[in-house]
Design an enzyme around this catalytic site. Sequence first.
Site, PDB file in Angstrom:
ATOM      1  N   GLY A 137       0.845  -1.192   0.000  1.00  0.00           N
ATOM      2  CA  GLY A 137       0.000   0.000   0.000  1.00  0.00           C
ATOM      3  C   GLY A 137       0.873   1.232   0.000  1.00  0.00           C
ATOM      4  O   GLY A 137       2.066   1.157   0.293  1.00  0.00           O
TER       5      GLY A 137
ATOM      6  N   CYS B  96       5.241  -6.163   1.749  1.00  0.00           N
ATOM      7  CA  CYS B  96       5.607  -4.739   1.760  1.00  0.00           C
ATOM      8  C   CYS B  96       4.909  -4.004   2.911  1.00  0.00           C
ATOM      9  O   CYS B  96       5.235  -4.223   4.069  1.00  0.00           O
ATOM     10  CB  CYS B  96       5.304  -4.120   0.396  1.00  0.00           C
ATOM     11  SG  CYS B  96       6.088  -2.509   0.210  1.00  0.00           S
ATOM     12  N   TYR B  97       3.925  -3.170   2.623  1.00  0.00           N
ATOM     13  CA  TYR B  97       3.207  -2.468   3.704  1.00  0.00           C
ATOM     14  C   TYR B  97       2.618  -3.495   4.675  1.00  0.00           C
ATOM     15  O   TYR B  97       2.653  -3.293   5.895  1.00  0.00           O
ATOM     16  CB  TYR B  97       2.085  -1.619   3.084  1.00  0.00           C
ATOM     17  CG  TYR B  97       1.277  -0.841   4.107  1.00  0.00           C
ATOM     18  CD1 TYR B  97       1.738   0.369   4.602  1.00  0.00           C
ATOM     19  CD2 TYR B  97       0.046  -1.323   4.558  1.00  0.00           C
ATOM     20  CE1 TYR B  97       0.997   1.084   5.538  1.00  0.00           C
ATOM     21  CE2 TYR B  97      -0.702  -0.613   5.484  1.00  0.00           C
ATOM     22  CZ  TYR B  97      -0.218   0.588   5.970  1.00  0.00           C
ATOM     23  OH  TYR B  97      -0.953   1.295   6.893  1.00  0.00           O
TER      24      TYR B  97
ATOM     25  N   HIS C  44       8.200  -7.555  -3.428  1.00  0.00           N
ATOM     26  CA  HIS C  44       6.931  -7.933  -4.069  1.00  0.00           C
ATOM     27  C   HIS C  44       7.065  -9.250  -4.837  1.00  0.00           C
ATOM     28  O   HIS C  44       7.532  -9.248  -5.975  1.00  0.00           O
ATOM     29  CB  HIS C  44       6.478  -6.810  -5.015  1.00  0.00           C
ATOM     30  CG  HIS C  44       6.051  -5.592  -4.273  1.00  0.00           C
ATOM     31  ND1 HIS C  44       4.752  -5.383  -3.871  1.00  0.00           N
ATOM     32  CD2 HIS C  44       6.767  -4.539  -3.809  1.00  0.00           C
ATOM     33  CE1 HIS C  44       4.676  -4.245  -3.203  1.00  0.00           C
ATOM     34  NE2 HIS C  44       5.883  -3.714  -3.157  1.00  0.00           N
TER      35      HIS C  44
ATOM     36  N   GLU D  37       4.727 -10.829  -6.167  1.00  0.00           N
ATOM     37  CA  GLU D  37       3.657 -10.945  -7.172  1.00  0.00           C
ATOM     38  C   GLU D  37       4.035 -10.386  -8.535  1.00  0.00           C
ATOM     39  O   GLU D  37       3.344 -10.629  -9.517  1.00  0.00           O
ATOM     40  CB  GLU D  37       2.375 -10.267  -6.667  1.00  0.00           C
ATOM     41  CG  GLU D  37       2.386  -8.739  -6.631  1.00  0.00           C
ATOM     42  CD  GLU D  37       3.021  -8.145  -5.368  1.00  0.00           C
ATOM     43  OE1 GLU D  37       3.791  -8.852  -4.699  1.00  0.00           O
ATOM     44  OE2 GLU D  37       2.749  -6.962  -5.070  1.00  0.00           O
TER      45      GLU D  37
ATOM     46  N   ASP E  85     -16.209 -14.302 -23.127  1.00  0.00           N
ATOM     47  CA  ASP E  85     -16.855 -14.131 -21.819  1.00  0.00           C
ATOM     48  C   ASP E  85     -18.344 -14.487 -21.867  1.00  0.00           C
ATOM     49  O   ASP E  85     -18.817 -15.326 -21.093  1.00  0.00           O
ATOM     50  CB  ASP E  85     -16.678 -12.694 -21.306  1.00  0.00           C
ATOM     51  CG  ASP E  85     -15.223 -12.280 -21.270  1.00  0.00           C
ATOM     52  OD1 ASP E  85     -14.369 -13.181 -21.232  1.00  0.00           O
ATOM     53  OD2 ASP E  85     -14.941 -11.071 -21.292  1.00  0.00           O
TER      54      ASP E  85
ATOM     55  N   LYS F  18      -9.521 -13.218 -17.111  1.00  0.00           N
ATOM     56  CA  LYS F  18      -9.738 -13.645 -18.498  1.00  0.00           C
ATOM     57  C   LYS F  18      -9.054 -14.982 -18.815  1.00  0.00           C
ATOM     58  O   LYS F  18      -9.633 -15.840 -19.473  1.00  0.00           O
ATOM     59  CB  LYS F  18      -9.213 -12.572 -19.444  1.00  0.00           C
ATOM     60  CG  LYS F  18      -9.588 -12.811 -20.877  1.00  0.00           C
ATOM     61  CD  LYS F  18     -10.331 -11.622 -21.398  1.00  0.00           C
ATOM     62  CE  LYS F  18     -10.977 -11.861 -22.716  1.00  0.00           C
ATOM     63  NZ  LYS F  18     -12.207 -11.067 -22.841  1.00  0.00           N
TER      64      LYS F  18
END
Length: 513
Positions: A58, A85-86, A172, A174, A230, A369
Amino acid sequence: MTSLPHSTVLIIDFGAQYAHLIARRVRECHVYSEIVSSSITIDELEARKPNAIILSGGPSSVHEKGAPTCDPRLFDLGIPVLGICYGAQLMAIQLGGTVEETGKREYGKTNLSVSNEGVLFEGLPVEQEVWMSHRDSITKPPPGFTVTSFTEGSPVASMESPRRKLYAVQFHPEVVHTPHGTDILKNFLYRACDILPDWTPTSIIEETIEEIRNRVGKEKVICGLSGGVDSSTAAVLVHKAVGDRLTCVFLDHGLLRGGEAEEVIDTFGRHFKMNLIHRDVSERFLKKLKGVTDPEQKRSIVGGEFIRVFEEVASSLKGVRFFVQGTLYPDVIESGTGEASRIKSHHNVGGLPETMDFELVEPLKFLFKDEVRLMAMELGLPEEIVWRQPFPGPGLAVRIIGEVTEERLKILREADAIVNDEIKKAGMYKEIWQSFAVLPCIKSVGVMGDGRTYSYPIIIRAVTSEDAMTADWVRLPFGVLERIASRITSEVEGVNRVAYDISTKPPATIEWE
Ligand code: XMP
């Protein structure tokens, strides 16, 4: 999705720019994850019975007044927690560690040294690159925690207390710039939390069908089918759940790509044997668009007319209670994680008016997706639909600059088919977000045989993107560009020139109008 049998990881969002990336990476490890607001209470959190919790990054400092926080009881629930992180700093400070602004900020690629592999670094290199983005640093871990890695600017780049099932990383995992990020997340999920990778296309399909069946009961359902992956996947799922009580409505507004309408009708009417209402309303749309050149006016005509036709068809079907929509998770996240699903349900019925008084069924609203595509493949949808690139609602009307006429639609359809045929032949179609032809409203001089021509150019656009918010142009090999250009100018009557659009978004957009 709350009461389903699969494992669930809840990601508490402290305003991270890329919280959805954490969700994506966890899902890529075949574990279901969902983003929740940091305002979630401890009781709500416990009631969800998550198998693990991730505290996101954040923009705030934990020392800032009003900075988002979490209930410290979270760390005593016995549920494994990973702070990123945060989130790592919040864990440190709430459990008695120290977080300070040391003046050693780290941004970007950073070398990390693993001093103790612990659980998170099991089997991973002791020296590795990670992505950092922080001002404050954890300078002292809370009592009972072991520091497992450090960098030049972070004495505590990661720490863990396996006894309390608490883990934290300053970097991070991710983002793709942390090459071992997914391995670290896997170690957290599989080793620290003992979670089984049970989020697979088959399990998603079974659970979703069951959920639709429970929701819809014996009522009738309607689905607006566009032929994109979709709405097609949503329709097949609902069809599996409620069979003939589903009616799909496919409106051909005459602004589709070549062969698209035939394929949709064939796939759903014949192949899947669904109740399908097909209305060819192309003449009606073309009449409305006659003489119109302003992009916004075109959009509003197509959108407005679409709604009117849909309403006419819907009202002829008596007693329909539910409307199926192919909303995806990024749309839900974009509306904010707190009240997201409620906001969407009320205000974004695929462009359809609220007065239509349907209840929404959104079977894909927790999916990305790529997950939808995996599901679509598992459901047996044809490759052409599974891998179909996104296509704007107003269709070719926003790819024809100036007036939309039958003649100009024909030119664009033929050119577009060549662009994608060559891109498919080059094996690049799946990796490209969107590739298409654009027909501008200018003409230029050319020469053919011995004669002068004065014809349209075609502009080729091919972009990569994660979510259509930003985009980069594709470095198509010259050979592919050459074949496209030469085929378009020789096969498409009325075109004598081809240009390639090398604009990024921003400042351009993906579409030309
Ligand atoms: P732009 O051109 O704004 O497009 O960069 C971003 C993405 O949205 C698609 N797009 C639309 N999709 N209705 C849609 O369903 C629309 O009116 C519309 N306009 C743009 C576009 O193709 C790209 O994927």
